[in-house]
Every structure is written in C-alpha cells, then in structure tokens.
Design an enzyme around this catalytic site. Structure first.
Site, short mmCIF file in Angstrom:
data_model
loop_
_atom_site.label_atom_id
_atom_site.label_comp_id
_atom_site.label_asym_id
_atom_site.label_seq_id
_atom_site.Cartn_x
_atom_site.Cartn_y
_atom_site.Cartn_z
N GLY A 47 2.51 5.55 -3.30
CA GLY A 47 4.28 6.54 -3.04
C GLY A 47 3.65 6.79 -4.80
O GLY A 47 4.40 8.23 -5.35
N TRP B 46 0.92 -0.94 -0.33
CA TRP B 46 0.24 0.28 0.19
C TRP B 46 1.11 1.77 0.16
O TRP B 46 0.39 2.25 -0.64
CB TRP B 46 -0.83 0.24 1.49
N ASP B 47 1.89 1.19 0.66
CA ASP B 47 2.90 1.87 0.51
C ASP B 47 3.32 2.22 -0.43
O ASP B 47 3.36 3.55 -0.73
CB ASP B 47 4.25 2.08 1.82
N LEU B 48 3.92 1.12 -1.52
CA LEU B 48 4.21 1.59 -2.69
C LEU B 48 3.38 1.90 -3.78
O LEU B 48 3.71 3.21 -4.41
CB LEU B 48 4.92 -0.32 -2.93
#
Lengths: 412, 412
Positions: free
Chosen positions: A167, A162-164
């Site tokens: 981003g 989810w972070d990737l």
C-alpha cells in the site's frame, strides 16, 4: 493547506493495500474519492467490528475519503465511474485500484477518456492470479523463520505486513508517476503485484542472497534479534522486556546498565571471542542470555526502568494493545498524531493521522470515515458538474445511492 | 530513462528503513548518494553475511546507490557532507536520514546552505528516544496476537515490518514534499518516528478502535486468517498449504474445490448459522477446520493443485526461501523483476529491482551495491566540482577514502 492539497485521486478498491494507499494520500491532503458498489465492497464488513456491527477496519482504512456508491452492473453506473476517474483538472486523473476489472475499467479503455491518466494497479501475483498477504507470506518462507525455536511448524505473522508495504509502495509509485506527468511526460500505468513486493523485499534484506550463497534457510530464533544481540526477558513482576545490543554502543550500554561487565568478560574468556563483534553476539546469544536472564528475573521493571532510560538504552516492554493504550502517552491524544474522532454510524475512538509532520504545513486532522455513499450527491455535482435534476434521476433509478437513512444516526 | 531520472537524493543512514528508502528511490531512477564514515556505518557488517564475510544486508539495501566515505569527525569532512547535501540543482537538495546528529547536520543548519532543502528525518520515537523494530513491535501489542493459540508467550515477527513500512513512507513523504517544492512552495523538514508509524498503522487496521470500543485484546489465532476463514492444512505428502475463504466467492470456491458442500451444509444446520457470512466463518473456524482437515490429510498437493488453480482458488504452500527459489519461477530470472547481479566484493546473486513496472519507462536494472567509497572521487568531482588537486589532497589527508584496494577483486 496540506502537502498534497489540490490533488484528486480516485480509488476502486477493497481490503488493505489500496485502501491504505488512498487513505495515506488523503491524510497528506489529497481529495480521495473511493467508489463502491451499492451495498458496499468486499471489505464493507471486514473485522474488527464495532459493538453496533459496523466495520472498524473500513472506518480505519477510509477516514478522510469521500464515498460514492454506484451500481456498476449498469452501463450508466460504469459511465459515471469512468467520468469520475477521468474528470479534468491538472491535479486529477489519478486512479488507484486492486479490482480486477477487464474491459471498461482497464488502463487502455480509461485512457481513451483521459490521455494523461496515471493508473496504479495492484494485483495478487504478476500472472494476475489471486494472492493475499496470508498466501504470499507462506509461499516465500517468512513463517519458517518466525516463532519459538522449539516450535517445528511455520508461524504466520498477524500483521498484514506485505499488504501494508504494498500500500505504501502504491503511494510512492503514484507520486513518482505524477511527478513525471507534471514535467510534461504524460501519464502511464503502473503495475505491481503483492507477491513481487514481498519477493523484492526479501531480496533487499539479503535473505535471497543468504539462501543462495550460503545454501541455508534462516531458522527460527524466537524473539531474538537476528544477527547481533537482542532478547526478551521475564522480570520478577511477571512483565516481559525486550533489550537490544545491536550496535556496539547499545551492547556496551546494556552491560553497563546491568553491571554485568565482569560476568560478560568471563564469558568472553571462556568462549575465546570478543562479544564486541556483532556476529559473535549472535552466535553466542544463548550463552549471553544465560548471563542476563537471572539479572532480569531478580528485578521488577520499576527497578531498572529509570536507569535504563537515563542511560539511553534501547529497550521496551511487551504489552497488549489495551495495556499500551492504558500506559503509554504515545497512544493517547498527548501524541499530536492522534485525535478522538467521531465516525458517523460507527463510534468515537482514537484515530491517527499520517505519522509524518511536514514543517511547512499545518498538520491534517485525520478526518472521519464516510458512511458508504455519503458524498454521492456532492461528487456528482462537483466533480461531474451534473445538474440537480440529473442527479435526482440517478438516485431514482438506483444507479447511485446515498447514505442509508439510519447510518448517520448511530454515531456514538 | 526511469521515472525519477534526474533527481538526486543524499542519504545519511544505517540499518533498514532509511537505506530502503534511498534504495527504492534509486530503483526508480534517482541518483542516490549514501555517505558513510570511513570504515563504514553501523550497518556495514549487518547479517546475513556472504561466505567471504561481506554483508549481504548492506548489498541488498544499497544496490544502485553511489557511496562516499568521509571522516565526519573532521570539520573539513563535515563541510564536504554539507556541500553534497545542499549542492545546487533543481532536482537536488533532497536529504534522507535516520542519524541523530545535532548541530552541523540538523535541518536549521543545513537550510542556511540551501533554503529550499527537503529533509526527511526518521527517529525512534517522537521524543527522539532510541527505538528499533524489535522494541516498537512488543510495545504496541502485535506479538500478543501472533503465534499458536496454545502458546502463552508473545511471538515477535521475524520480518522487520515496521522498518519496511517506515522506509516506504519516507519515500512517499520525500516525493510529496518535493512535489510541493516543484510548485514553488519551498522546502521543508519532514519528521516521522518509527513508533508513530506503527501506532498509526494499528489505528488504520482498526486494532485501536477494537481495543477501545470492545474492551478486548485480539488473541492469538495461529495461522488462521483473522475475521473470516483461512487456515493452514497438512497434506498427505507432509506439505502444508494455506487456503483462503475471505470473500464469499473464495469461500464458495473452497467448498466446491473440496466437494464438501454437503458436509458444510450439515455443519451450518448443526450450528444454526449461515457460513456465507464472514463473521460466522471466523467464529466457527475450528468447526470448519474439522470438516476440511481430513480432506487435506488424505491428499497430496499434487492431487488438488491443478484443480484449485483452474478454479482460481486463493491458496499457497508453505515453503522455506530455498524451497521457494527451487520451485517457484517467480523467484528466478523468469520474473523480469529479478536479475543475476554481480556485486563487487560480495558475490553474484538474484537481485530484485523495484517491484512496480512503469509503462512509460524501460524497467531499471537493479544495479550492484557499491563497495564503500566506490564513488568518493566521482562525487567530489561531479557533484562538488572539485579539481583533481583538491581531491588528491582530501585523500592524502584521510578526510575521504575510496574503496579498499582488495575490495573490488573478491567478486564471485
């Protein structure tokens, strides 16, 4: 010259998503200035670490950027950051952040210094509460779909997916807003929340509709491909492969490649279905696997590898990162995406640039990760145009810091 | 008006990454035309399915787009697609694809029809070989880091994370190349490979450097947060929570919230380390969990939920998608990101728009998914400017198709 050459982005960040966004823009040629507090931000020591204790994570996420270290507890330091974010230039005034700073660093305050500022802010959830990949993922149900079928407990992903994704969305949101500004429509604030990124993605994949219209939760299916056929098999040499029968062509290729067309026809007759339909392959995946498993168990990868490749089958082998690096030319400098890069104070290792190749531009070198504060002096001089005396005074007062004296000497 | 209003993108695609890219651009206001073969592309029936058998995946990935169905085996059909991709307009001539079509649909051929074409092509690997998320992931080592520590076999993720990341990268690559074109530098081809997206991301996260400099593979760590502290706990009511002690503030908050400062100090004394250092929290995570587990096991979520929230702790609860939809307002229309949308021929369900909010624009409605061929006539008339007679002839000859007559009548 790279595709984003001339663009300047300022980043106030920590951890995965926003540092990745800034680094991605840097890899496309933008000048990206990351500011941190003196001593480093929250991710300055994030694991994994190099043998000398320096953060390999920080190096990976910040390569190709410029670093300035500023005492943000002082009003003078806050003024410097404000000036850097809002410095003039048609391709500047672009700010990425996941820091939750109210007052001096919010959009309404910053735009008083530059009316056409574009600011992209990533928060935890839409209410401004703290959330990280590790909490968003359980809250939205993915761990309940992950792992072996006989394992009752939820299994979280190891990749901060989810972070990737968030981003990369910050990158496109910034480019979209800057495109709008280029056309004379002014700047704006773009806000997105990590939890909303995840919730929207589940919706895009049909998972919310499935839960709603079919009143069911998707269960665990081990390493099987969902909704058609794809499965992992253990081979005679102890190696494990993944083979795919998602499309009709892949499925027919897999049957031809294993020579099991008679056995598969017999299975179809027994089941009374055509396995040419992806839904039937999914429903009857256990029976299909029973037919295929002995074939793989009796063979080493070397026995079918060349033939599978010649047939264009979609398959791969399970490997650890180290095995992949030892066996796969795509994870060496044979792949032009990678270069051996010496990162000051950290070490020399295989480092990727942006995976896209832009035909009109020479490809970027990934660049090295800056030691914290490596560009403090340069940024004060070139972005803010401060004279040497003023810069010296800022260093003397401890408002800013350069790289630690030993930091550049420990490079491998 | 949305942030990308006026932009026109043509998409020839299937499955996750490129359809997601086009849909994301559509959700930011671009006009996105997806073309498919008559009867639908490879993902026309991709699971999950609605009760009536229609693909919920297709609906999720294509909402807000326009759909045209064309017989691409005919030269007349191929000419139509070529004209649509290369139609004039300063904000058109943008093409996204993951179809591997050599000859009429490659960049060199298409640019003969429009010199400043921007074309973004996603392939499996850099050699042009077929790869999907399900094969890239095992090949690069992530399943070996995923799952319970005592589970020897690799565990693949259920979320197609690499596809989702690659799709978002296609969006930013297209916007970066279009920005370059806006400045008078012409069009270009942008190529990226799913496997390279994954390999680059591992590098960004420090995993390649870790494997290289430390000569080790990251092992499985169950649901623990890597490199600091974060763990899942079973509570007295049978519910499972994830609590995070990644930053110093989160860690101190967790100790204060559980009132276990004495026990944690005793643990530090016994271990002879300060758990204020993230690396020590990671190394001694099992001992920390031993202290915390009885606290959670003795309490229901309701016993600490309000206090944890008041303290601003970073935590969440494990839930299935259906549980999340039943319990969490963020997964309802309380969240302005979601709307109940009626998708013709499929059904009505909670549908997300783009998760970013652009302050200078009204937010987009997510739009519904087009029935295959729903815009065939409109696109031929408005994009190609064909007269009614020519359009009628194309339908009569079967070169194009509109929506199936029953398709719009089965909506919920």
């Amino acid at each position: 010259m790279s595709v984003l050459s001339g663009m300047r982005v300022v980043e106030g960040s920590a951890f995965v998503a926003v540092p990745l966004a800034g680094m991605t823009l840097a890899q496309m040629g933008a000048e990206v200035i990351r500011f941190d507090r003196i001593g480093g931000g929250l991710d300055a020591g994030r694991w994994p670490l190099a043998p000398n204790g320096q953060s390999l994570f920080w190096a990976g996420m910040n390569k190709g950027k410029k670093s300035i270290a500023v005492d943000m507890k002082s009003s003078e330091g806050r003024e410097l950051i404000t000036e850097i974010i809002t410095a003039p230039g048609p391709d500047a005034g672009l700010f990425l952040t996941n820091l939750r700073v109210r007052g001096w660093m919010d959009y309404e305050t910053l735009r008083r210094h530059r009316e056409d500022l574009v600011m992209v802010t990533l928060t935890g959830d839409r209410h401004g509460r703290p959330q990280v990949d590790y909490t968003v993922n359980p809250a939205l149900g993915v761990p309940h779909m992950t792992g072996p079928e006989d394992h009752a407990d939820p299994v979280a992903h190891a990749l901060p997916a989810w972070d990737l994704i968030a981003g990369n969305m910050c990158v496109s949101a910034l480019l979209a807003a800057e495109r709008h500004r280029l056309r004379g429509h002014g700047g704006q604030e773009v806000e997105l929340a990590l939890k909303d990124v995840a919730a929207a993605t589940l919706g895009h994949l049909g998972m919310i509709a499935d839960a709603s219209l079919n009143a069911q939760d998707r269960g665990k299916a081990g390493n099987a491909l969902y909704g058609a056929y794809g499965q992992d098999f253990l081979c005679a040499d102890g190696r494990r492969v993944m083979v795919i029968g998602l499309t009709h062509r892949q499925w027919r290729g897999l049957i031809a490649g294993t020579g099991l067309s008679d056995a598969m026809a017999a299975l179809e007759a027994r089941l009374g279905v055509s396995l040419d339909l992806e839904g039937h392959r999914w429903r009857h995946r256990a029976a299909i696997t029973e037919v295929l498993a002995p074939w793989f168990a009796a063979r080493r990868v070397a026995d079918f590898e060349a033939d599978f490749n010649a047939r264009g089958l979609t398959w791969s082998e399970f490997r650890t990162v180290r095995e992949a690096m030892a066996q796969d030319p795509d994870l060496t400098t044979d792949n032009p995406m990678f270069a051996q890069v010496s990162h000051p104070g950290v070490g020399t290792f295989l480092t990727p640039r942006h995976p896209a190749t832009f035909s009109a531009q020479a490809t970027c070198h990934p660049g090295s990760a800056p030691v914290l504060g490596a560009h403090t002096e340069e940024i004060l001089a070139e972005v803010l145009g401060l004279p040497g005396g003023s810069i010296g005074r800022l260093f003397d007062k401890g408002i800013v810091e350069g790289p630690a004296p030993h930091a550049t000497q420990t490079a491998a």
